[in-house]
Motif scaffolding. Structure first.
Motif, short mmCIF file in Angstrom:
data_model
loop_
_atom_site.label_atom_id
_atom_site.label_comp_id
_atom_site.label_asym_id
_atom_site.label_seq_id
_atom_site.Cartn_x
_atom_site.Cartn_y
_atom_site.Cartn_z
N VAL A 44 5.37 13.05 -1.80
CA VAL A 44 5.01 11.67 -1.58
C VAL A 44 3.79 11.93 0.58
O VAL A 44 4.13 11.37 0.46
CB VAL A 44 6.37 11.06 -0.87
CG1 VAL A 44 6.53 10.04 0.32
CG2 VAL A 44 6.93 11.00 -2.38
N HIS A 45 5.53 12.69 0.55
CA HIS A 45 4.45 13.69 2.29
C HIS A 45 3.45 13.59 2.29
O HIS A 45 2.82 12.93 3.32
CB HIS A 45 5.45 14.88 2.82
CG HIS A 45 5.08 14.45 3.96
ND1 HIS A 45 4.58 16.06 4.33
CD2 HIS A 45 5.39 14.40 5.13
CE1 HIS A 45 3.99 15.75 5.41
NE2 HIS A 45 5.30 15.77 6.11
N ASP A 46 2.68 13.85 1.28
CA ASP A 46 1.19 14.56 1.48
C ASP A 46 0.58 13.56 1.12
O ASP A 46 -0.23 12.98 2.34
CB ASP A 46 1.04 15.60 0.39
CG ASP A 46 1.51 17.16 0.53
OD1 ASP A 46 1.76 17.47 1.12
OD2 ASP A 46 2.07 17.68 0.06
N ARG A 47 0.78 12.38 0.75
CA ARG A 47 -0.17 11.83 0.58
C ARG A 47 -0.15 10.55 1.68
O ARG A 47 -0.82 9.91 2.25
CB ARG A 47 0.55 10.59 -1.30
CG ARG A 47 -0.32 11.22 -2.61
CD ARG A 47 -0.08 10.91 -3.13
NE ARG A 47 0.04 11.50 -4.71
CZ ARG A 47 -1.23 10.98 -5.39
NH1 ARG A 47 -2.56 10.37 -5.00
NH2 ARG A 47 -1.11 11.39 -6.81
N ILE A 48 1.57 10.46 2.23
CA ILE A 48 1.01 9.71 3.20
C ILE A 48 0.47 10.38 4.33
O ILE A 48 -0.23 9.78 5.24
CB ILE A 48 3.14 9.20 3.40
CG1 ILE A 48 3.56 8.30 3.05
CG2 ILE A 48 2.96 8.25 4.73
CD1 ILE A 48 3.26 7.22 2.26
N VAL A 49 0.71 11.51 4.92
CA VAL A 49 0.13 12.30 5.69
C VAL A 49 -1.74 12.08 5.45
O VAL A 49 -1.63 11.43 6.66
CB VAL A 49 0.42 13.55 6.38
CG1 VAL A 49 -0.50 14.57 6.83
CG2 VAL A 49 2.17 13.59 6.14
N ALA A 50 -1.98 11.75 4.06
CA ALA A 50 -3.32 11.79 4.30
C ALA A 50 -3.79 10.66 3.93
O ALA A 50 -5.48 10.44 5.07
CB ALA A 50 -3.83 12.37 2.60
N THR A 51 -3.00 10.09 4.64
CA THR A 51 -3.77 8.12 4.34
C THR A 51 -3.62 7.49 5.97
O THR A 51 -4.63 6.96 5.95
CB THR A 51 -2.36 7.39 3.91
OG1 THR A 51 -2.35 7.04 2.01
CG2 THR A 51 -3.18 5.54 3.92
N LEU A 52 -2.72 8.39 6.59
CA LEU A 52 -2.63 8.31 8.26
C LEU A 52 -3.88 9.02 8.45
O LEU A 52 -4.34 8.65 9.78
CB LEU A 52 -1.20 8.65 8.87
CG LEU A 52 0.13 7.82 8.17
CD1 LEU A 52 1.25 8.30 8.87
CD2 LEU A 52 -0.20 6.36 8.70
N LEU B 237 1.05 -1.10 0.06
CA LEU B 237 -0.02 -0.15 -0.06
C LEU B 237 1.06 1.46 -0.50
O LEU B 237 0.65 2.16 -0.69
CB LEU B 237 -0.91 -0.36 1.03
CG LEU B 237 -1.67 0.89 1.67
CD1 LEU B 237 -2.73 1.89 0.09
CD2 LEU B 237 -2.57 1.15 2.74
N GLN B 238 1.94 1.54 1.11
CA GLN B 238 2.79 2.32 0.89
C GLN B 238 3.15 2.33 -1.03
O GLN B 238 3.85 3.81 -0.78
CB GLN B 238 3.80 2.36 2.25
CG GLN B 238 3.24 2.03 3.14
CD GLN B 238 4.49 1.64 4.12
OE1 GLN B 238 5.37 1.61 4.26
NE2 GLN B 238 3.85 1.38 5.37
N PHE B 239 3.96 1.96 -1.63
CA PHE B 239 4.56 1.69 -2.09
C PHE B 239 3.56 2.41 -2.90
O PHE B 239 4.33 2.87 -4.46
CB PHE B 239 4.06 0.64 -2.94
CG PHE B 239 6.05 -0.20 -2.09
CD1 PHE B 239 6.66 0.24 -0.84
CD2 PHE B 239 5.69 -1.72 -2.57
CE1 PHE B 239 7.79 -0.55 -0.50
CE2 PHE B 239 6.96 -2.30 -1.43
CZ PHE B 239 8.24 -2.31 -0.39
N ALA B 240 2.52 1.88 -3.40
CA ALA B 240 1.48 2.63 -4.21
C ALA B 240 1.03 3.82 -4.29
O ALA B 240 0.67 5.15 -5.31
CB ALA B 240 -0.06 1.41 -4.37
N LEU B 241 1.59 4.42 -2.95
CA LEU B 241 1.46 5.22 -2.50
C LEU B 241 2.08 6.56 -2.58
O LEU B 241 2.25 7.10 -3.40
CB LEU B 241 0.42 5.87 -0.95
CG LEU B 241 -0.64 5.70 -0.36
CD1 LEU B 241 -0.46 5.55 1.59
CD2 LEU B 241 -2.06 6.51 -0.66
N MET B 242 3.46 5.92 -2.70
CA MET B 242 4.84 6.88 -3.41
C MET B 242 4.85 6.96 -4.62
O MET B 242 5.12 7.70 -5.44
CB MET B 242 5.60 5.84 -2.35
CG MET B 242 5.88 6.01 -1.22
SD MET B 242 7.56 5.61 -0.82
CE MET B 242 7.17 3.84 -0.52
N GLY B 243 4.81 5.38 -5.47
CA GLY B 243 4.17 6.10 -6.44
C GLY B 243 3.88 7.04 -7.02
O GLY B 243 3.39 7.21 -8.86
N SER B 244 2.30 6.58 -6.65
CA SER B 244 1.20 8.16 -7.20
C SER B 244 1.51 9.43 -7.16
O SER B 244 1.65 9.98 -7.98
CB SER B 244 -0.21 7.74 -6.73
OG SER B 244 -0.60 6.51 -6.81
#
Length: 363
Positions: free
Chosen positions: A337-345, A164-171
């Motif tokens: 990448v940071h923004d997508r991870i933060v939004a998911t968390l 899942l993290q890979f998908a977010l970073m790739g996006s």
């Protein structure tokens, strides 16, 4: 869309890494600078090997006394060669002890992949919410575009959460570099059906579908190996073992097909004549499958932008890696990448809170 970084964009280049060192990296840097007037380079390496670049505009030499070789164990790169060109180049991405901003926006090296990942992770650490960095690169597809694939070897064993993290970073990578704000994501599997694959893949599929339903990414579903080259999705996610085998197999297949074509056209005078007539087509074909054009894999998930070039890259291929790092830095890949991870968390925290409220109300 996130605004681009103001120029100049400064890259730290490990000039000593790879199979060829400065004989390749310096010509590549010179060509890159000619095409990118908004770029500056920190050329890291042994000064005596970089004298040819001493007077270049928009360049500065950063001394490093040691070199991480392609066969050095990770422990040597981490603990013994503390003044290697690889390590010093990565250090340019860190703020100094006085809190001054990093000297470079991104780092590029053709050095030992395992050592590069280990040193980068040790020096930069991972972003909050990221357990493991991943290696991502692009591959050509039949639609005339590229498919971004990750992980390509950084993580042999992955959990569903890692995928899942890979998908977010790739996006985030595709959004930053290609301007596609909602790239489609496929999960590499042995079939399209949700019931297929290992338990980890099934669980990852459930998590990706949930993330898609929550608007965190654009999940297409399961894809198979041939979908990478069909261009079925913009991004394909897999563990590092599968990804690395797929990458090396693809490179070997492309080389074999090229050799077969050359062999068949060289069989006799008639086939050689046919080759002359087909020369424009052959050149176009060679250009489309030229792996050098896609050189430069991003090490995603770190608190700094690090790009890995093929160790055997020639000057043209290394220049492409520099250009990819430049584009990523200019388009604020790290922030994306940071923004997508933060939004998911945050979404997870919100879901946990909703579940707790539901349990309390039921009680």
């Amino acid at each position: 869309m996130t605004a681009t970084l103001p120029e100049p964009i400064r890259l730290a280049v490990d000039c000593m890494g790879g199979d060829h060192g400065p004989s390749v990296t310096l010509p590549a840097c010179r060509a890159f600078l000619e095409k990118h007037p908004g770029a500056e380079l920190l050329l890291v390496g042994q000064p005596e090997a970089l004298t040819a670049a001493a007077a270049w505009p928009r360049c500065r030499i950063v001394a490093a006394s040691e070199v991480v070789t392609m066969d050095d164990p990770v422990e040597v790169a981490l603990r013994r060669k503390r003044n290697s060109s690889m390590r010093v180049a990565i250090q340019q991405l860190k703020a100094d002890r006085d809190g001054n901003a990093p000297l470079a926006h991104a780092c590029v090296s053709a050095g030992n992949t395992g050592a590069l990942m280990a040193v980068a992770r040790y020096l930069l650490k991972t972003l909050d919410g990221i357990d493991r960095p991943a290696i991502a690169t692009v591959m050509p597809n039949q639609r005339g575009r590229f498919t971004t694939v990750l992980d390509l070897g950084a993580n042999v064993d992955c959990t569903a959460e890692h995928l899942l993290q890979f998908a977010l970073m790739g996006s985030a990578l595709v959004a930053a570099v290609e301007g596609n704000e909602e790239p489609s994501v496929g999960l590499l599997n042995i079939g399209e059906e949700a019931i297929k694959g290992s338990e980890t893949i099934k669980q990852a599929g459930e998590m990706l579908r949930a993330a898609g339903a929550a608007g965190q990414l654009n999940f297409f579903g399961n894809v198979e190996g041939n979908d990478i080259f069909k261009g079925t999705t913009d991004i394909v996610v897999c563990d590092g073992f599968v990804g690395n085998v797929m990458l090396k197999t693809s490179e070997g297949l492309a080389t074999m097909i090229g050799a077969f074509i050359k062999e068949e056209f060289g069989r006799n005078v008639f086939t050689k004549l046919a080759a002359v007539l087909a020369l424009p087509v052959l050149k176009a074909f060679k250009h489309r499958v030229d792996h050098r054009r896609f050189n430069g894999a991003a090490l995603l998930g770190l608190r700094g932008l690090v790009f890995k070039s093929h160790g055997s890259a020639d000057a043209f291929a290394f220049e492409m890696a520099l250009a990819r790092a430049y584009d990523a830095a200019r388009n604020r890949l790290l922030d994306r990448v940071h923004d997508r991870i933060v939004a998911t968390l945050q979404a997870k925290v919100g879901d946990a809170g909703d579940n707790a409220t539901t349990v309390a109300q039921a009680a």
